[in-house]
Enzyme design. Structure first.
Site: not given
Ligand code: AQP
Length: 327
Positions: A111, A197, A194
């Site tokens: 980041k 969200k 990846k």
């Molecule tokens: N694409 C993915 N494939 C598998 N697992 C995923 N996780 C997120 N995206 C994928 C898993 O979901 C859990 C919650 O994640 P989080 O919201 O705490 O953080 P994150 O991993 O940063 O999720 P996002 O969706 O990518 O959010 P943003 O965009 O805000 O950073 C975790 O167990 C994660 O591994």
């Protein structure tokens, strides 16, 4: 019974990646472990959020936990900011974490390379320590996470071990639990990235998407020009990602799917996948609608906060005593 802590941050609407990579595992694990499933809203504010959207999403995620199959009678579901011990322990642990350790966190490095450190909050820099506090407060033995969070669980282990060695046995040393399949669902438009969200667009299936949108997103998923349904992440990342998703939601092996669709074109394969996804997501959405507006959701969250506060406050008192912070 061994304990599990995990959470999802309300930084956007839940994606298929969150569902497959996290929630489906939570559902399985709740039968074998004492589980604490949190909406980690304090992690969401490490990057700017829009007030009303954040407020809505905090309860959306809690409602989705239940709609997807987490049983509030078995597992504790709560909101992180309603348990003040998370931030209190986080500060204490920050004072026991080295700057060099935080500098080595790849999420931070990526980041910082992308947006520069002037545009990053110090909360984003130290959030792995808040995550350590989330885990350590509940004496979690296991932390189910996607691959990208493995390094943070390792940091948690280092922080806890160091604290225990210095101040006496205080924390349970947790281990990460990464699903064998589905640990990384990729973006449908950029299948080497990846699905996330906070970058919600055509490449991201949301649990709130209507059937026609799901179909549209799957049909326009990026593939290749070879027209061969074969799992090969290096050369065919798009079709491999779709095969992974298909395999996980139908519990059919990749091999058997390759066989089943060997005489089909990509369009036919995608159509079948879209149908399977809609069959899974539609009933979840119906349950979600019922729960989201119910009084029961608030009652579950109140109950969850009460239980989490009790345990977390007890742990913080123990930590403060170890450090000489209690009168
Ligand atoms: N694409 C993915 N494939 C598998 N697992 C995923 N996780 C997120 N995206 C994928 C898993 O979901 C859990 C919650 O994640 P989080 O919201 O705490 O953080 P994150 O991993 O940063 O999720 P996002 O969706 O990518 O959010 P943003 O965009 O805000 O950073 C975790 O167990 C994660 O591994």
């Amino acid at each position: 019974m061994k304990k599990i802590f995990s959470g999802i941050k309300p930084s956007g609407d839940l994606t298929l990646g969150n569902y497959i990579g996290a929630i489906t595992n939570f559902i399985k694990l709740q039968h074998e472990y004492e589980c604490y499933f949190c909406v980690v809203d304090l992690h969401a504010i490490t990057v700017p959020q829009i007030k009303l959207e954040l407020k809505k999403r905090i309860k959306d995620i809690a409602a989705f936990y239940i709609a997807c199959g987490i049983d509030p009678n078995k597992s504790t579901i709560f909101i992180q900011s309603e348990v003040h011990a998370h931030t209190e322990l986080s500060w204490i642990l920050e004072c026991n974490t080295y700057i060099g350790e935080l500098n080595r966190m790849t999420q931070y490095k990526d980041k910082a390379n992308k947006v520069g450190t002037d545009g990053l909050s110090s909360g984003f820099y130290t959030y792995p320590v808040l995550m350590a506090s989330d885990i350590l407060l509940y004496d979690s033995d296991l932390v189910p996470v996607g691959e990208d969070q493995k390094q943070h669980v390792e940091l948690t282990r280092d922080i806890a071990t160091r604290f225990n060695n210095k101040h006496g046995d205080t924390f349970t040393i947790p281990e990460h639990l990464i699903p064998k399949v589905g640990a990384r669902i990729m973006d449908l438009q950029e299948p080497t990235k990846k699905m996330s969200k906070s970058e919600n667009d055509k490449g991201c299936i949301l649990l709130l998407d209507e059937a026609n949108i799901i179909r549209k997103k799957i049909m326009s998923a990026k593939t290749d020009s070879e027209m061969k349904i074969k799992y090969d992440v290096l050369n065919k990342p798009g079709i491999s990602n779709l095969l992974s998703i298909f395999s996980i939601i139908t519990k059919k092996s990749i091999n058997s799917l390759e066989n089943e669709f060997k005489n089909c074109n990509y369009g036919e394969f995608k159509k079948a996948l879209a149908n399977e996804l809609i069959n899974i997501i539609h009933p979840i959405q119906q349950k979600y609608e019922n729960i989201r507006t119910s009084r029961e959701l608030d009652e579950i969250l109140d109950e969850g906060a009460k239980k989490a506060n009790y345990l977390a406050n007890k742990k913080v008192r123990k930590v403060k005593k170890r450090l000489g912070l209690l009168r």
